[in-house]
Write a protein that holds these residues in place. Structure first.
Motif, PDB file in Angstrom:
ATOM      1  N   TYR A 102       0.822  -1.212   0.000  1.00 36.82           N
ATOM      2  CA  TYR A 102       0.000   0.000   0.000  1.00 36.82           C
ATOM      3  C   TYR A 102       0.857   1.264   0.000  1.00 36.82           C
ATOM      4  CZ  TYR A 102      -3.675  -3.304   1.222  1.00 36.82           C
ATOM      5  OH  TYR A 102      -4.542  -4.365   1.222  1.00 36.82           O
ATOM      6  N   SER A 103       2.093   1.124  -0.430  1.00 38.45           N
ATOM      7  CA  SER A 103       3.007   2.258  -0.519  1.00 38.45           C
ATOM      8  C   SER A 103       4.126   1.876  -1.460  1.00 38.45           C
ATOM      9  CB  SER A 103       3.575   2.591   0.863  1.00 38.45           C
ATOM     10  OG  SER A 103       4.705   3.426   0.753  1.00 38.45           O
ATOM     11  N   MET A 104       4.755   2.847  -2.093  1.00 40.57           N
ATOM     12  CA  MET A 104       5.907   2.532  -2.935  1.00 40.57           C
ATOM     13  C   MET A 104       7.095   2.075  -2.100  1.00 40.57           C
ATOM     14  SD  MET A 104       5.160   2.698  -6.120  1.00 40.57           S
ATOM     15  CE  MET A 104       6.791   2.741  -6.866  1.00 40.57           C
ATOM     16  N   VAL A 105       7.110   2.424  -0.833  1.00 38.48           N
ATOM     17  CA  VAL A 105       8.182   1.985   0.079  1.00 38.48           C
ATOM     18  C   VAL A 105       7.729   0.689   0.748  1.00 38.48           C
ATOM     19  CG1 VAL A 105       9.582   2.576   2.088  1.00 38.48           C
ATOM     20  CG2 VAL A 105       8.874   4.373   0.485  1.00 38.48           C
ATOM     21  N   PRO A 106       8.452  -0.413   0.549  1.00 38.42           N
ATOM     22  CA  PRO A 106       7.970  -1.702   1.066  1.00 38.42           C
ATOM     23  C   PRO A 106       8.119  -1.843   2.565  1.00 38.42           C
ATOM     24  CG  PRO A 106      10.128  -1.969   0.072  1.00 38.42           C
ATOM     25  CD  PRO A 106       9.712  -0.552  -0.208  1.00 38.42           C
ATOM     26  N   ALA A 107       7.373  -2.765   3.128  1.00 37.47           N
ATOM     27  CA  ALA A 107       7.514  -3.105   4.545  1.00 37.47           C
ATOM     28  C   ALA A 107       8.932  -3.603   4.790  1.00 37.47           C
ATOM     29  CB  ALA A 107       6.498  -4.172   4.925  1.00 37.47           C
ATOM     30  N   GLY A 108       9.486  -3.230   5.939  1.00 37.22           N
ATOM     31  CA  GLY A 108      10.856  -3.621   6.266  1.00 37.22           C
ATOM     32  C   GLY A 108      11.869  -2.530   5.987  1.00 37.22           C
ATOM     33  N   ILE A 109      11.458  -1.505   5.249  1.00 38.04           N
ATOM     34  CA  ILE A 109      12.334  -0.373   4.961  1.00 38.04           C
ATOM     35  C   ILE A 109      11.890   0.812   5.825  1.00 38.04           C
ATOM     36  CG2 ILE A 109      13.091   1.289   3.210  1.00 38.04           C
ATOM     37  CD1 ILE A 109      14.256  -1.468   2.758  1.00 38.04           C
ATOM     38  N   THR A 110      12.827   1.426   6.525  1.00 36.03           N
ATOM     39  CA  THR A 110      12.500   2.560   7.377  1.00 36.03           C
ATOM     40  C   THR A 110      11.816   3.647   6.551  1.00 36.03           C
ATOM     41  OG1 THR A 110      14.334   2.127   8.874  1.00 36.03           O
ATOM     42  CG2 THR A 110      13.461   4.352   8.863  1.00 36.03           C
ATOM     43  N   GLY A 111      10.671   4.123   7.047  1.00 34.24           N
ATOM     44  CA  GLY A 111       9.898   5.132   6.322  1.00 34.24           C
ATOM     45  C   GLY A 111       8.652   4.565   5.671  1.00 34.24           C
ATOM     46  N   HIS A 112       8.473   3.239   5.721  1.00 39.01           N
ATOM     47  CA  HIS A 112       7.296   2.606   5.119  1.00 39.01           C
ATOM     48  C   HIS A 112       6.020   3.051   5.823  1.00 39.01           C
ATOM     49  CE1 HIS A 112       4.443  -0.480   3.843  1.00 39.01           C
ATOM     50  NE2 HIS A 112       4.220  -0.733   5.127  1.00 39.01           N
TER      51      HIS A 112
END
Length: 528
Positions: A325-335
């Motif tokens: 639900y975001s261009m930043v995947p889960a597990g990456i800081t800022g998701h």
């Protein structure tokens, strides 16, 4: 160097369905026998020139070229590779200095010196290939070679992520004699300085790598040679693995094939080891605002309101992927879950109201494009499911079209497609690299996204934060901005599955933080 401890490396978590033993328990082998590994993959290079490719070609580049920095398999902080040391020399993170290792040379025998490094960077921006990584160096003002081993990079704006850029295959170091400054590399061969030399290459079919005896860097090469075979279909690749014609598969396994390997292991068949790794690869739709229909924000928002990611990963990927639900995947800081927060669960009534409020009463006719041979055999079923979801609302009339990767890529870089699918494995494990490559006038998907709030405010501010955890607020705001605009629609986050013949070891160290296979980590237990 800044604090990266909050970020996991992409391949930190391994689920092995059969025991992978360490080399301390391996039997000895014949010292005169060549230790060769055969890898199968569905991700073939589009070019042998690092200045011309910002795609899966990097998987080959990583093994035959060097970069100044690298991300080690034991962490997520860049460390020197072709360089002996690197670092910012100012407090504003705008001047970055690297000193090269002594005695570096290309496979041509010519020296890899500071002038060669400067040339490698200058040609990327000079060529500015439509499919190349020049946009990744948009903040680079100039490169100075000061002496034979020292290079100084001067940036236009502060950028604490620059060491990560220097670890990507985009910044592969090439021989100035063989790689012209203003044109792409003309020949079929490669002149690099990486762990391997490219002995032979047949586009779309195979690459023959041999251990580079002159390599000087941080990699410890654990085999003598590697053959990479490129497949258009996953079924043929798996058949060759089961028949012993290849040793390991990387990329392209379908959910059905993953399930078959899991069931075989559960029933006692240990002929193949299947490793599951936490992945950072994302898949998404690009909505081109140059198209007369997609140019309407209401159309883009209605699509976002209708796509059922949970059903998509359940029906097509059999839970071998996770909804995104975001261009930043889960597990990456800022998701964040920006799209879920903005649109909630799929709702055709809300989508209908969105269109009606914009004065759109007729069915919206759209064509969705995808690459038929890039991301595995499930891609066609994925787009058939997207078509079904959109049409079941009664609001859309969808046509599906596909092309082989080479022509597909040329088409989207020319802006030919109203909506198309892309996959992305980050250049480096930072939220910035899941947003920056896709925004601005020039970007990795060839679809201009000129949002000044993103490109001139939120992202530049985040890059000034040497502690990347402190940049989270800017990334959260950026993701909310993107969810409202919907020029990019995240769909799912992939897991990484590697199937290997039981004699293969080193898999747990072979996939780097950018989900690229470092083939030098692979070896056969029986050869040790």
């Amino acid at each position: 160097m800044f604090d990266r401890q909050a970020l996991p490396r992409a391949a930190a978590t391994i689920l092995s369905l059969a025991l992978v033993t360490g080399c301390s328990s391996l039997p000895g082998g014949d010292g005169d026998e060549e230790h060769k590994i055969v890898v199968g993959t569905t991700s073939a290079p589009s070019s042998l020139d690092p200045a011309a490719a910002w795609d899966g070609s990097w998987e080959l580049y990583r093994n035959i070229f060097q970069t100044l920095m690298t991300i080690p398999n034991s962490g997520t902080t860049p460390e020197p590779e072709a360089a002996s040391d690197c670092g910012f020399t100012d407090s504003a993170s705008r001047i970055y200095r690297c000193k090269l290792r002594k005695g570096l040379k290309f496979s041509s025998g010519r020296p890899l010196d500071a002038q060669a490094v400067k040339h490698s960077f200058d040609r990327i921006t000079s060529i500015d290939a439509p499919s190349g990584p020049a946009a990744l160096l948009a903040n680079l003002e100039r490169v100075d070679a000061t002496g034979s081993r020292t290079v100084v990079f001067r940036l236009k704006k502060s950028d604490a992520t620059f060491p990560f850029i220097l670890s990507t295959p985009a910044t592969s170091l090439v021989d100035p004699e063989d790689y012209p400054r203003s044109t792409e590399h003309p020949g079929p061969g490669v002149t690099g300085s990486g762990p391997y030399t490219l002995k032979d290459y047949e586009p779309g079919k195979r690459a023959e790598l041999t251990k580079n005896p002159d390599y000087k860097g941080s990699a410890k090469v654990r085999n003598d040679a590697v053959t990479i075979r490129y497949y258009k279909r996953s079924a043929k690749m798996v058949s060759d693995l089961q028949a012993g014609r290849i040793d390991i598969t990387y990329r392209g396994l379908t959910p059905e094939q993953v399930l078959e390997f899991q069931e075989a292991a559960a029933s006692g068949d240990d002929s193949v080891d299947l490793s599951e790794m936490t992945g950072s690869e994302v898949h998404f739709l690009v909505l081109n605002p140059k198209d007369k229909q997609v140019a309407k924000p209401a159309v883009r928002r209605a699509i976002a309101q209708l796509v059922d990611r949970k059903k998509l990963v359940r029906e097509v990927y059999d839970r071998t992927a996770d909804p995104l639900y975001s261009m930043v995947p889960a597990g990456i800081t800022g998701h964040t879950n920006a799209f879920l927060d903005r649109y909630g669960e799929p709702d055709s009534k809300k989508a209908r109201k969105t269109l009606r409020d914009a004065g759109i009463y007729d069915k919206v006719r759209l064509t969705l494009w995808y690459a038929e041979d890039r991301y595995g055999d499930s891609t066609g079923r994925e787009f058939a499911e997207l078509k079904r979801q959109l049409e079941d609302s009664g609001l859309f009339d969808i046509t599906l079209k596909s092309r082989p990767w080479d022509t597909f890529q040329k088409g989207y870089l020319k802006g030919e497609y109203p909506v198309f699918g892309r996959g992305w494995s980050a250049d480096f494990p930072d939220a910035d690299n899941y947003i920056t490559p896709f925004v601005g006038e020039k970007n990795a998907v060839g679809t201009p996204y000129p949002d000044k709030k993103l490109t001139e405010e939120l992202l530049p501010y985040s890059r000034r934060q040497s502690d990347r955890g402190a940049a989270g607020q800017s990334f959260a705001r950026a993701q909310r901005e993107m969810a409202d605009d919907v020029q990019l629609l995240p769909l799912w986050q992939g897991k990484v599955y590697v199937a290997a013949e039981k004699d293969i070891a080193g898999v747990e160290w072979a996939v780097d933080a950018s989900v690229i296979l470092r083939v030098w980590e692979l070896y056969k237990k029986s050869s040790w």
